[in-house]
Write an enzyme that holds these catalytic residues in place. Sequence first.
Site, mmCIF file in Angstrom:
data_model
loop_
_atom_site.group_PDB
_atom_site.id
_atom_site.type_symbol
_atom_site.label_atom_id
_atom_site.label_comp_id
_atom_site.label_asym_id
_atom_site.label_seq_id
_atom_site.Cartn_x
_atom_site.Cartn_y
_atom_site.Cartn_z
ATOM 1 N N GLY A 144 1.372 -1.216 -0.038
ATOM 2 C CA GLY A 144 -0.569 -0.134 0.130
ATOM 3 C C GLY A 144 0.618 1.157 0.011
ATOM 4 O O GLY A 144 1.876 1.182 -0.028
ATOM 5 N N CYS A 145 0.629 2.682 0.153
ATOM 6 C CA CYS A 145 0.924 3.487 0.153
ATOM 7 C C CYS A 145 1.412 3.871 0.752
ATOM 8 O O CYS A 145 2.610 4.193 0.654
ATOM 9 C CB CYS A 145 -0.508 4.354 -0.956
ATOM 10 S SG CYS A 145 -1.582 4.786 -0.070
ATOM 11 N N TYR A 146 0.314 4.261 2.230
ATOM 12 C CA TYR A 146 0.814 4.465 3.773
ATOM 13 C C TYR A 146 1.693 3.557 3.632
ATOM 14 O O TYR A 146 3.368 3.870 4.251
ATOM 15 C CB TYR A 146 -0.025 4.794 4.131
ATOM 16 C CG TYR A 146 -1.426 5.835 3.817
ATOM 17 C CD1 TYR A 146 -0.721 7.271 3.917
ATOM 18 C CD2 TYR A 146 -2.973 5.455 3.645
ATOM 19 C CE1 TYR A 146 -1.408 7.801 3.783
ATOM 20 C CE2 TYR A 146 -3.373 6.619 3.453
ATOM 21 C CZ TYR A 146 -2.784 7.919 4.162
ATOM 22 O OH TYR A 146 -3.608 8.845 3.794
ATOM 23 N N PRO A 147 1.750 2.416 3.542
ATOM 24 C CA PRO A 147 2.963 1.515 4.236
ATOM 25 C C PRO A 147 4.270 1.931 3.742
ATOM 26 O O PRO A 147 5.137 1.267 3.980
ATOM 27 C CB PRO A 147 1.666 0.030 3.969
ATOM 28 C CG PRO A 147 0.513 -0.081 4.161
ATOM 29 C CD PRO A 147 0.721 1.614 3.239
ATOM 30 N N THR A 148 4.325 1.923 1.845
ATOM 31 C CA THR A 148 5.482 1.799 1.464
ATOM 32 C C THR A 148 6.562 3.985 2.159
ATOM 33 O O THR A 148 8.008 2.705 2.767
ATOM 34 C CB THR A 148 5.137 2.458 -0.117
ATOM 35 O OG1 THR A 148 5.029 1.164 -0.366
ATOM 36 C CG2 THR A 148 6.514 2.171 -0.540
#
Lengths: 337, 337, 337, 337
Positions: A144-148
């Site tokens: 996911g974008c946030y997790p990256t």
Amino acid sequence: MINAGIIGASGYTGGELMRLFLNHPEVNIVAATSRKLAGKPVSGTHRHLKGFLDLKFQDLGPGEARESCDVAFLAVPHGAAMDIVPELLGGDLKVIDLSADYRLKPDAFKEAYGFEHRDPRDAVYGLVELHPEVAEQSFIANPGCYPTGASLAAAPLAKAGMISSVIFDSKSGVTGAGIAPTETSHYPNMAENVQAYKLTTHRHVAEFTQELNRLDNSLTNISFTPHVVPAIRGILTTAHVFTKDKMSTDDVRTLYEDMYRNKPFVRVLDGLPSLGSVRGSNFCDIGFEADKRNNRVVVVSAIDNLVKGASGQAIQNMNLMFGLDEKLGLWNAAAAP
Amino acid sequence: MINAGIIGASGYTGGELMRLFLNHPEVNIVAATSRKLAGKPVSGTHRHLKGFLDLKFQDLGPGEARESCDVAFLAVPHGAAMDIVPELLGGDLKVIDLSADYRLKPDAFKEAYGFEHRDPRDAVYGLVELHPEVAEQSFIANPGCYPTGASLAAAPLAKAGMISSVIFDSKSGVTGAGIAPTETSHYPNMAENVQAYKLTTHRHVAEFTQELNRLDNSLTNISFTPHVVPAIRGILTTAHVFTKDKMSTDDVRTLYEDMYRNKPFVRVLDGLPSLGSVRGSNFCDIGFEADKRNNRVVVVSAIDNLVKGASGQAIQNMNLMFGLDEKLGLWNAAAAP
Amino acid sequence: MINAGIIGASGYTGGELMRLFLNHPEVNIVAATSRKLAGKPVSGTHRHLKGFLDLKFQDLGPGEARESCDVAFLAVPHGAAMDIVPELLGGDLKVIDLSADYRLKPDAFKEAYGFEHRDPRDAVYGLVELHPEVAEQSFIANPGCYPTGASLAAAPLAKAGMISSVIFDSKSGVTGAGIAPTETSHYPNMAENVQAYKLTTHRHVAEFTQELNRLDNSLTNISFTPHVVPAIRGILTTAHVFTKDKMSTDDVRTLYEDMYRNKPFVRVLDGLPSLGSVRGSNFCDIGFEADKRNNRVVVVSAIDNLVKGASGQAIQNMNLMFGLDEKLGLWNAAAAP
Amino acid sequence: MINAGIIGASGYTGGELMRLFLNHPEVNIVAATSRKLAGKPVSGTHRHLKGFLDLKFQDLGPGEARESCDVAFLAVPHGAAMDIVPELLGGDLKVIDLSADYRLKPDAFKEAYGFEHRDPRDAVYGLVELHPEVAEQSFIANPGCYPTGASLAAAPLAKAGMISSVIFDSKSGVTGAGIAPTETSHYPNMAENVQAYKLTTHRHVAEFTQELNRLDNSLTNISFTPHVVPAIRGILTTAHVFTKDKMSTDDVRTLYEDMYRNKPFVRVLDGLPSLGSVRGSNFCDIGFEADKRNNRVVVVSAIDNLVKGASGQAIQNMNLMFGLDEKLGLWNAAAAP
């Protein structure tokens, strides 16, 4: 040449995959699917691609995908990928799933998404800098974008076992919420505003937890609050880390430079990151400062949510899965300012 | 490989030349000059280039430039280029001047800039789509940002001798005013605003006039009013054209498609252009509509002021001057949205 | 105290009427209607009004409106007002219609809107600065947002019979398109963009023509092209005027200062207007410059589309209709920057 | 009528004081000082005030201020107020200092600002909602912008002794950095960006600490990281609170509603605050959510940094110091959207 198919190509991540493929020397786009837009030209929706692509959206079945493609990218809504993936895998086709479906272990998935996974299968989590084993896979769950941005911001401290607790306060551009207009994305509501949401309940926290626990399985105190900011692209994540011992900024720098030394897409900065310096590129820029008075370090990371946070990272995964240089087709500087 | 030097590399057009060269397969950047920043790393100023360039700014003399470079790009203030160019030309070095110094014939220059030209020499005006003779030149005057979007918007109608009068109302992003902070570029003044300036006196009108008169020397009624809008990059130009005869939108389309058929960087649209669809790219997108009731056509063009309006067009010129495909290193889609 | 009802209060102009009334010493808001939101608190939709208003949306019939209100404001879609107005008029109730329904003479209405008016009745056009007769009316057609800024920009030159032709190039904030999210208002599409639309066919041109013809009935050459810009509020209109004779900027100034001397909400500037200086206020700021070489004057006006372009002007009309000072409740400076 | 003087009126907080005073029924602006701009019209700098104020900037000495004014507002840089205040106090003149000079106790001041205070005098900290004793004062230290939003966000939990540790992550509009253009405020750098700065060292943390310690003197674990966001006005503060015991959102609501029941400018919301809903107004909007799994509460507050964070709060203080209703001249809704 690699023949690539994009399943669910009408949204932002689909468009971004195509934009990036246009400069990839080893990829042909052979199919871009959309049930709703089947038969319509791709450049009618993704107008910036006019002149590059004659492709029309198709409604492609799994069998056809397996026949015509070497790799399939799933850019479909969460919950939809788990019905498609089983039909794609098993043969020669490599699959990269950009949805959330295969990122979490089944138990964590159920807790985060509220229903039982219909295809509880293992997938490597394609955060390349933390998962060198990507190279040998035929199926990848793209992060996911946030997790990256969050995982890369905290990983070196986690790996060093230094984190006592961490709060991720993220600021995301509006494309993170997708191509469909909503009340939040309405310009008069979003311009000149910052909108916090899901203060304590955003599902992405399960991804960080899983990733950071791989590096330090004693770490449980992980919190996350997302915000939308007036920016088209980009996520700036501020990681407020309480450390077990007091650290200097130089101590921190050593950890980050060591971990990211041979990771071309992570730049450890002397200063602080900006969204402009990563816009349109696959970089994750990281800066930090240790608090002189407390056991505390603040780390800031910046990514383009559509590139390193989605489509660029998916291509980085593809490159490695096909034995190519991970930079191929992605080695561009941001269009700054 | 072509060795390229950038004279005056600390501003936006210098930074953009370097960003674009990084993806140009035939160019080495051998020098980036700045008197003020000599000795400092280029990526300290252009932070998005970190990881790509180890270069430091130099203070390079003309002799050294002639020795080390195959081509020199001048990205210096207006009035400065005319003291440098004579020292660069005469040997093998090709020169592309991004300043305004050589765009106008000496008389027109004096009228627009208020002083006598110190080096009244002919240069081909590097608006590639209108000047195929670029290919044989060793010295090019690269067009201004407004004139590029405006001339391309009106050229087919001018060439057809259809224009009775034309008003260009342009809306430019803030980078058009340069890298130095000013009252106008101060975020609280510029955000949520549109700022008209130099309502009747902007010097760029002399460039349009010269260009459009090459196509129709009877055309004298040309007006121009520029505005700054809250956008980092881009110029949208609305050309309000009064035509000699009544035209249909299809009549107009025929003229535009004919003129731009083999011009890869001009896209004649069915709809209307957006800044997003050209952002970061070398395209000029054009749309139009004929007034059903009057002898009037409205044409809208969109460019990225730093690419097609400056550095991209300069590279397009360089490609042709060196016998390369004009698209080389520039064939990228906009980073939209 | 004046009891005011707002018919169609869920949109931006309804919200703005209420915001402004809160500081009006002579007005009580007695009703805010919305069929769709009937029963829901007004401050649920217009969240900035929380703490000021306990009102709920109602579904109010015309009879009830006539009974409970001294004045009704219609903030309904075009085409809807003509079915409501006949039921409101005839008694003591004063009516101000913010829709387009009664702004044009019936023939002009039919041509602009494409259907026969169902209630072809005369209304005074409430552009206060040009219509002193507003004071004696019980029914007012409140002007459109573009026509307000455009008419005020050109009126002094029109009244002086100096205009040979005029092109209005307008740049509007996004609230001009209403409270409902659309593809155009989607932040990723609108930010960093300028979007031209209806290049030659926007209906508002009929309003300017009617108004300017009242001042100079020989003036027929009037054109209009609207654009949306990344701003929440505001319209900047650039009027490109070709004059019959050559004028100096001082000549122009004399005309504008004469016409607007006792008009408190029109400010004739020495410099050029900005959207920030009128934001949230009822002002129309005007600046201009005469072309030294041609028979041409460029005039720029700035308004807040929701205030002077809609709700503020409606209240200015109401003040005069009730014999109050036109500034009452409106005499606020813009919240600049 | 109260005669008010503004010492240092050329910046944003000076302009905002004047804008707000224009609607204050009990205040005359008798002097606006600026050494640099003395003799120039105030509306030349604060152009939105044109038509309201004929005032010119003066260079006013302390003696003159004491003679002509009932109240003086100091909107001067930090470090300058401590040389002016001693000359103003002692007579009838009431003084409100918007600089940081008198907000901290001398020791805390020295630690935060790095030099010895030259006028170590007590002042009441004018955060009205927490300091009812404001009413009896003749000298007030007006709070900083970040401390206002942060302290109000955390005060009820601090007062209840529930906070174990708290991290304030604040997102500020660009006007927080003042009226002078800088590299950070340059539109191409700030638009589409979020810029973290002073990750662990911003001086304002000393103000929160002092305030929150008044409510709970055992609370020491307070951290703060500020960011600049692309907004002209506004501060959104996300307070990440670790609580001593587990709380429900309803528990939290009870504390906040109790504490702010009779505080008209604090609105405890059901949902989450937005900058738009407070823009131009004196409100502090607060929303929150308790984490169901951990001892953690996230509180979000929104203010307009120039109003509640500076000039509006200063007037709120003035109202109370003069025995007026604290809402006088301030009871306006935000100009939303």
